[in-house]
Design an enzyme around this catalytic site. Structure first.
Site, PDB file in Angstrom:
ATOM      1  CG  ASP A  45      13.705  10.512  51.310  1.00  0.00           C
ATOM      2  OD1 ASP A  45      12.665  10.411  51.995  1.00  0.00           O
ATOM      3  OD2 ASP A  45      14.804  10.023  51.661  1.00  0.00           O
ATOM      4  CD  GLU A 114      15.810   8.859  56.354  1.00  0.00           C
ATOM      5  OE1 GLU A 114      16.390   7.755  56.457  1.00  0.00           O
ATOM      6  OE2 GLU A 114      14.839   9.043  55.597  1.00  0.00           O
ATOM      7  CD  GLU A 181       9.184   7.205  58.718  1.00  0.00           C
ATOM      8  OE1 GLU A 181      10.002   8.095  58.422  1.00  0.00           O
ATOM      9  OE2 GLU A 181       8.598   6.486  57.871  1.00  0.00           O
TER      10      GLU A 181
END
Ligand code: KIV
Length: 263
Positions: A45, A114, A181
């Site tokens: 995304d 996520e 991340e």
């Protein structure tokens, strides 16, 4: 290279590092296929940022990811294709099922979503439907407003503990791999050692089982993108600018097209 599958991707943990990049279009996907050096691609995304020029990934729609997944899947035969589930497209089992169906029918081999512990039930539900799921923890850009910005995660011990617990919960739920991340490297290491599925880092140090980078960023397409964790392996911004300037000059000076490029 052999075609990458989900079971093979999992088996490679601890044997060699896994290499992943994002990709959004057919022409770049063709180059990735030709290099035979990339294990998995992510139709991320992040296309909201690099393709659409948005500040956040929040406005990205399922149809955008589906459109780009179709394009890249036409060029790819070797890497595993993972498609991102955009913001608010997996808030319950029904929405998650609809999103995953669209993305898998667009050519993805797996989806990524996520979230940590709180998303384990969605991961379990999807994997029970035969849909491989990649988790994504640490700095999760879809939660930028909850996190108060794109901040380094895992600094506070209780948050580090939450990330480790999340990784274990996602693995237990059936996730085949987890992206970590913008997270302290010691925490990413602890997560990697705590689970038996591969971790893929971005801004999470060298101890993860593999790495992922946004293709346009690592190719140096945008001089304004300069994250600490980002290494630019090319400077395509300069190459492209020079090519455009030369083309413009040659057209104006009537150098192009010459006889060689005319019928
Ligand atoms: O969308 C994306 O490109 C991602 C990577 C940064 C992992 O989620």
């Amino acid at each position: 290279m052999k075609r990458m599958t989900v079971p093979r991707f999992k088996r490679l943990k601890g044997k060699r590092k896994l290499v992943m990049v994002t990709v959004y279009d057919y022409t770049f996907a063709k180059l990735i296929e030709a290099c035979q050096c990339i294990d998995a691609v992510l139709v991320g995304d992040s296309l909201g940022n690099v393709i659409q020029g948005l500040d956040t990934t929040l406005p990205v729609e399922v149809q955008h990811i589906a459109y780009h997944t179709k394009a890249v899947s036409r060029a790819l035969g070797t890497p595993l294709i993972v498609a991102d589930m955009p913001f608010m497209s997996y808030y319950n089992k029904d929405t998650a099922a609809k999103t995953a169906e669209v993305l898998m029918k667009s050519g993805a081999h797996a989806v990524k979503l996520e979230g940590g512990v709180e998303k384990a039930d969605i991961v379990k539900f999807l994997t029970q439907q035969g849909i491989p799921v990649m988790g994504h923890i640490g700095m999760t850009p879809q939660s930028v407003n909850m996190l108060g910005g794109y901040k380094i995660q895992g600094k506070r011990p209780e948050l580090a503990e939450y990330l480790i617990e999340s990784a274990k919960a996602l693995q237990e739920a059936g996730a085949f791999s987890i992206v970590i991340e913008t997270t302290k490297k010691e925490v990413a290491k602890a997560i990697t050692e705590a689970i038996s599925i591969p971790t893929i880092g971005i801004g999470a140090g060298k101890h993860t089982d593999g790495q992922v980078l946004v293709l346009y960023d690592m190719l140096g397409m945008d001089p304004d993108i300069n994250f600490t964790f980002l290494k630019k392996y090319a400077n395509l911004a300069d190459t492209i600018t020079n090519a455009l300037q030369t083309y413009s000059k040659e057209v104006r000076e009537e150098i192009f097209p010459d006889d060689e490029h005319s019928f």
